[in-house]
Design a protein around this motif. Structure first.
Motif, mmCIF file in Angstrom:
data_model
loop_
_atom_site.group_PDB
_atom_site.id
_atom_site.type_symbol
_atom_site.label_atom_id
_atom_site.label_comp_id
_atom_site.label_asym_id
_atom_site.label_seq_id
_atom_site.Cartn_x
_atom_site.Cartn_y
_atom_site.Cartn_z
ATOM 1 N N ARG A 192 0.719 -1.114 -0.088
ATOM 2 C CA ARG A 192 -0.020 0.000 0.015
ATOM 3 C C ARG A 192 0.788 1.172 -0.120
ATOM 4 N N ASP A 193 1.934 1.198 0.575
ATOM 5 C CA ASP A 193 2.834 2.771 0.971
ATOM 6 C C ASP A 193 4.207 2.231 0.271
ATOM 7 N N THR A 202 3.769 -2.364 9.645
ATOM 8 C CA THR A 202 3.487 -1.841 10.806
ATOM 9 C C THR A 202 2.794 -2.743 11.677
ATOM 10 N N THR A 203 1.959 -3.612 11.187
ATOM 11 C CA THR A 203 1.266 -4.644 12.164
ATOM 12 C C THR A 203 1.440 -6.183 11.558
#
Length: 487
Positions: A73-74, A79-80
């Motif tokens: 996505r980025d 991050t998770t």
């Protein structure tokens, strides 16, 4: 005991046939079962290795994903754990019979469209999610049967989770089981074919044995002409041929025995009749007649005794201990025979030729044969006649002979006189038992040789013994030469 082994009964051949077939089927079944069992174990081991490799491959792919993957996505780091597991489950496509799952403390993640009952199994969740180290093991699912799994514990910051690779072993092993079930059916069919072929082959192979048994049952002392028809060239056919050869020998032996008994009975019946007749007609009060009858009876009994002794000699000729061989000096034996023969009658005795040779033989039996020939020569010659004894050795044969200058033997008698109880047509020969020349022939044949007569009316007779020569070591006789002599 014979009934147990099927001998002497009508079930004998079938019992042997059944036992042969049973052993063939047993060995075939053991061989098939052993081959199938070995193949099954090896295939199970191969499947287990392939399953382990498949699990390790998935674990390696996930480890590589953790090191290099970024959030699509980025383009940054994950991050998770939930996001990482979602991307991993989307990108990794499980192979056939496999599934993937990820466990978070309060959530279970499954592949898209791949949610299974196993993923929601609390027992399986507790098993795989409770370890902080990578593990592998087996688990039996109530819905999916036996499975194999590998776990990868993952930590991202303060979050902890477990990535799980699952392999369903039941489908592959059921395929293996199905293959061996088909093999079992084929093996049973093959055993049935082997049983049929073995039954027919055993029947054909045992047919000579069955013929031997049936022929043996039909044979009696008066019927020895039956023989087995032999086909093939195997061991069983050889047995039938050997049995036929045995029947030939038995038939000849029985015929010889019957002929011998008939001839012996006829030969002994005459003196018995003479003895009985004179005893019945004798006047015991007449001393002269009694003395005359006594002398006649003693003479007949002596003749019977000699016939019996000759019969015993001929009976022994069939035994292996008839000869007692030793190293014999043929020249010395010739001299000994001449010395003994001089006492048989007043004839012109001389040695024609004397062999300087040694031979392995029974010296006493050879002496007996030559003395018998000399006695026959005395019977058919006059005091003015000549009897010659000789010996020679050349090539591989030793010759011993007795020659006389008597009236000779008609050509039609030269073969017949060697038979038992046979005599020449001359009346003078009626004094003998008819066994002397038969004994001479038995002695010659026991040495592996032969006897023959060369004669003709008015030109005497020459009886010739031929026996084979052998190699005699020098140490065999104390009077032999000091080195090996080839006779």
């Amino acid at each position: 005991m014979s009934a147990m082994w099927g001998i002497g009964s009508g079930e004998g051949p079938r019992s042997v046939r059944a036992r042969i077939l049973a052993w063939v089927l047993l060995l075939a079944a053991v061989g098939m079962a052993g081959a199938a069992g070995t193949a099954y174990v090896l295939e199970r081991r191969r499947i287990d290795v392939r399953i382990e490799q498949a699990l390790q491959q998935e674990v390696s792919e996930f480890a590589e994903f953790r090191r290099s993957a970024v959030d699509p996505r980025d383009g940054g780091q994950f991050t998770t754990l939930e996001r990482m597991f979602e991307v991993a489950l989307r990108r990794n496509v499980a192979d056939h019979h496999q599934t993937l799952a990820a466990y978070l403390p309060n959530k279970t993640l499954s592949p898209i469209g791949g949610t299974l009952a196993l993923h929601a199994d609390p027992a399986f969740r507790d098993l795989v999610a409770g370890s902080r180290q990578p593990t592998s093991g087996a688990y039996r699912s109530p819905d999916d049967g036996e499975i194999r799994y590998s776990t990868v514990p993952v930590r991202l910051g303060e979050e902890r989770g477990t990535f799980v690779v699952v392999y369903f072993t039941a489908p592959e092993r059921s395929e293996l089981t199905e293959v061996f079930q088909i093999y079992s059916v084929v093996a049973v069919a093959a055993l049935a074919v082997i049983a049929l072929a073995g039954w027919l082959a055993a029947g054909r192979l045992l047919r000579p044995i069955r013929d031997v048994r049936q022929t043996a049952q039909q044979i009696s002392e008066t019927d020895l002409v039956r023989r087995i028809v032999v086909h093939g060239n195997d061991d069983v056919s050889s047995l039938a041929r050997t049995f036929n050869a045995m029947l030939d020998r038995l038939e000849e032996a029985f015929a010889t025995q019957r002929r011998f008994l008939d001839e012996a009975g006829h030969e002994l019946r005459t003196p018995i009749t003479i003895v009985r007749g004179h005893l019945e007609l004798m006047n015991p009060r007449d001393a002269d007649e009694t003395e005359e009858v006594r002398e006649l009876l003693l003479d007949e009994l002596d003749r019977m005794s000699r016939s019996v002794e000759d019969l015993i000699v001929l009976a022994k000729a069939e035994r292996p201990d008839f000869l007692r061989t030793d190293v014999v000096d043929i020249g010395r034996l010739t001299d000994v025979v001449l010395d003994k023969a001089r006492a048989l009658g007043d004839r012109s005795w001389r040695i024609d030729q004397r062999a300087e040779a040694w031979v392995v033989a029974d010296g006493q039996r050879l002496t007996q044969a030559l003395v018998q020939l000399a006695e026959n020569a005395v019977k058919f010659t006059r005091p003015s006649d000549q009897v010659v004894i000789g010996s020679s050795a050349d090539g591989d044969t030793v010759r011993l002979w007795v020659r006389d200058s008597g009236p000779g033997i008609p050509p039609e008698d030269t073969e017949r006189i060697f038979e038992r109880f046979e005599r020449g047509h001359s009346a003078i020969r009626a004094d003998g038992s008819g066994l002397g020349l038969a004994i001479v022939r038995a002695i010659a044949e026991a040495h592996g040789g032969s006897v023959a007569v060369e004669s003709g009316p008015g030109r005497g007779a020459t009886f010739l013994l031929r026996i084979p020569r052998v190699v005699v070591p020098a140490w065999s006789s104390p009077t032999a030469p000091t080195e090996e002599v080839v006779l």
